[in-house]
Design an enzyme around this catalytic site. Structure first.
Site, PDB file in Angstrom:
ATOM      1  N   LYS A 114       0.815  -1.221   0.000  1.00  0.00           N
ATOM      2  CA  LYS A 114       0.000   0.000   0.000  1.00  0.00           C
ATOM      3  C   LYS A 114       0.848   1.269   0.000  1.00  0.00           C
ATOM      4  O   LYS A 114       0.468   2.266  -0.591  1.00  0.00           O
ATOM      5  CB  LYS A 114      -0.976   0.008   1.190  1.00  0.00           C
ATOM      6  CG  LYS A 114      -2.062  -1.043   1.024  1.00  0.00           C
ATOM      7  CD  LYS A 114      -3.303  -0.730   1.820  1.00  0.00           C
ATOM      8  CE  LYS A 114      -4.394  -1.732   1.462  1.00  0.00           C
ATOM      9  NZ  LYS A 114      -5.626  -1.574   2.198  1.00  0.00           N
ATOM     10  N   LYS A 198      -5.036  -8.848  -6.549  1.00  0.00           N
ATOM     11  CA  LYS A 198      -6.298  -9.176  -5.882  1.00  0.00           C
ATOM     12  C   LYS A 198      -7.391  -8.171  -6.255  1.00  0.00           C
ATOM     13  O   LYS A 198      -7.084  -7.005  -6.551  1.00  0.00           O
ATOM     14  CB  LYS A 198      -6.124  -9.305  -4.368  1.00  0.00           C
ATOM     15  CG  LYS A 198      -6.049  -8.029  -3.610  1.00  0.00           C
ATOM     16  CD  LYS A 198      -6.226  -8.270  -2.099  1.00  0.00           C
ATOM     17  CE  LYS A 198      -6.312  -6.933  -1.408  1.00  0.00           C
ATOM     18  NZ  LYS A 198      -6.925  -6.909  -0.134  1.00  0.00           N
ATOM     19  N   LYS A 201     -10.896  -2.663  -3.650  1.00  0.00           N
ATOM     20  CA  LYS A 201     -11.784  -1.487  -3.687  1.00  0.00           C
ATOM     21  C   LYS A 201     -11.106  -0.299  -4.328  1.00  0.00           C
ATOM     22  O   LYS A 201     -11.749   0.534  -4.948  1.00  0.00           O
ATOM     23  CB  LYS A 201     -12.131  -1.065  -2.268  1.00  0.00           C
ATOM     24  CG  LYS A 201     -12.872  -2.062  -1.464  1.00  0.00           C
ATOM     25  CD  LYS A 201     -12.947  -1.472  -0.061  1.00  0.00           C
ATOM     26  CE  LYS A 201     -13.414  -2.457   0.945  1.00  0.00           C
ATOM     27  NZ  LYS A 201     -12.819  -2.196   2.249  1.00  0.00           N
TER      28      LYS A 201
END
Ligand code: AQP
Length: 333
Positions: A114, A198, A201
């Site tokens: 991230k 993956k 969102k």
């Protein structure tokens, strides 16, 4: 004996099929077993580890509750609340951050992914996120945590933190050591546009995921456009495992239909993807479209959603405030 369940979902919008198959579907099954006691948390403190627009965050908190209810979680049987309303979470996170070691956190792959190359600019909250997650879980004497495969490492860290606290303060079993509950197969649903990433969102392309608010036409369109390789459908498991996009689509089909991979391969072996995609669309629409309709209906009932959160936070606070009080005593405050 029943299990004590805790799990959380971030109110960061775009809840998708990966969240559903990796976590929420499991929540519903656990909630349906009357022997279990379940706490499902809208983890808004986690959400602000990256920038959030306050107005969007407020809406996304309600949308997450609506998704829980629309998916089949019964608010009478489970505690549903948002994390920021129970202050013990933030307090316990601070105390546990004095137990967790830098070396442990430095190994967390989600932070690396991230934060990306620019980790100097990532928030401290993003780095210490797994410590807050440990606090969430440990405050409720949780025995089992249903999560997607991507959270496995954070759960291992939570176990390490619990063990170190118990050892440091010589209180065997004060924190229960929680077990992960991860689906055996297809615990990580991948992007419809890239079988190596993956479903997420925050991915910019909406075509990469099936949102739980998508309607029938959107679902059909996304599956039609889902990436596949140029070969016909695989004819055995070995071949399937080498073809990421085919594996992901067949995995979704298997998870939703309950059919085994072998059976699906047998039915579609050698055929082209379009026929399989029609069948896949059907099972996804059958499962997700009614949830989508219900979410939209519930979103018009803001007072009802707020009431569920308020009642849930009172019940959660009853449990968490007792535990944090004991933590204070042990630490010497
Ligand atoms: N692709 C996935 N497959 C299976 N399970 C998944 N989960 C998330 N993505 C997948 C599981 O869903 C639960 C809630 O996740 P979260 O909202 O708390 O956070 P996340 O894992 O960070 O979700 P996203 O979609 O990946 O968000 P972004 O884009 O912000 O990173 C968790 O149990 C998670 O394992």
């Amino acid at each position: 004996m029943g299990k004590k369940i805790f799990s959380g979902v971030q109110p960061t919008g775009n809840l998708h099929l990966g969240n559903y198959l990796g976590a929420i579907k499991n929540f519903v099954d656990l909630n349906n077993n009357n022997e279990n006691s379940c706490v499902f948390c809208v983890v808004d403190l986690h959400a602000i580890t990256v920038n959030q627009d306050p107005k969007d965050l407020r809406n996304n908190i309600r949308e997450t509750v609506a998704t829980f209810l629309a998916s089949g979680i019964d608010a009478k049987k489970s505690i549903i609340f948002n994390q920021s309303k129970v202050s013990a979470h933030s307090e316990a996170a601070w105390i546990l951050s004095c137990i967790a070691r830098m070396g442990w956190l430095n190994r967390m792959t989600q932070f690396k992914e991230k934060a990306g190359k620019d980790k100097e600019k990532a928030s401290i909250g993003l780095y210490s996120y797994p410590v807050l997650m440990a606090a969430d879980i440990l405050l409720y004497d949780t025995t089992h945590v249903p999560v997607g495969d991507d959270q496995k490492q954070h759960l291992e860290l939570c176990r390490d933190i619990a063990q170190k606290f118990n050892n440091d303060f010589e209180v065997k079993d004060f924190f229960k050591i929680p077990e992960p509950l991860i689906q055996k197969q297809f615990s990580r649903i991948m992007s419809l546009k890239d079988g190596s990433r993956k479903m997420s969102k925050s991915e910019l392309s909406d075509l990469s995921r099936i949102n739980l608010t998508d309607d029938k036409d959107q679902i059909i369109n996304k599956i039609k456009k889902a990436k596949t390789d140029p070969l016909p459908m695989p004819s055995n498991l070995e071949e399937l495992n080498k073809r990421a996009e085919a594996r992901n689509l067949i995995g979704i089909y298997s998870s939703l239909s309950g059919l085994t991979l072998e059976k699906i391969i047998q039915e579609f072996s050698g055929k082209n993807f379009s026929e399989f995609k029609d069948n896949l669309s059907q099972v996804v629409v059958d499962k997700i479209a009614p949830i989508s309709v219900e979410i939209k209906k519930l979103l018009n009932e803001k007072d009802y959603l707020d009431k569920i959160l308020l009642e849930g936070s009172k019940k959660a606070n009853d449990i968490a405030s007792k535990k944090i009080k004991k933590i204070h005593e042990l630490v010497g405050f």
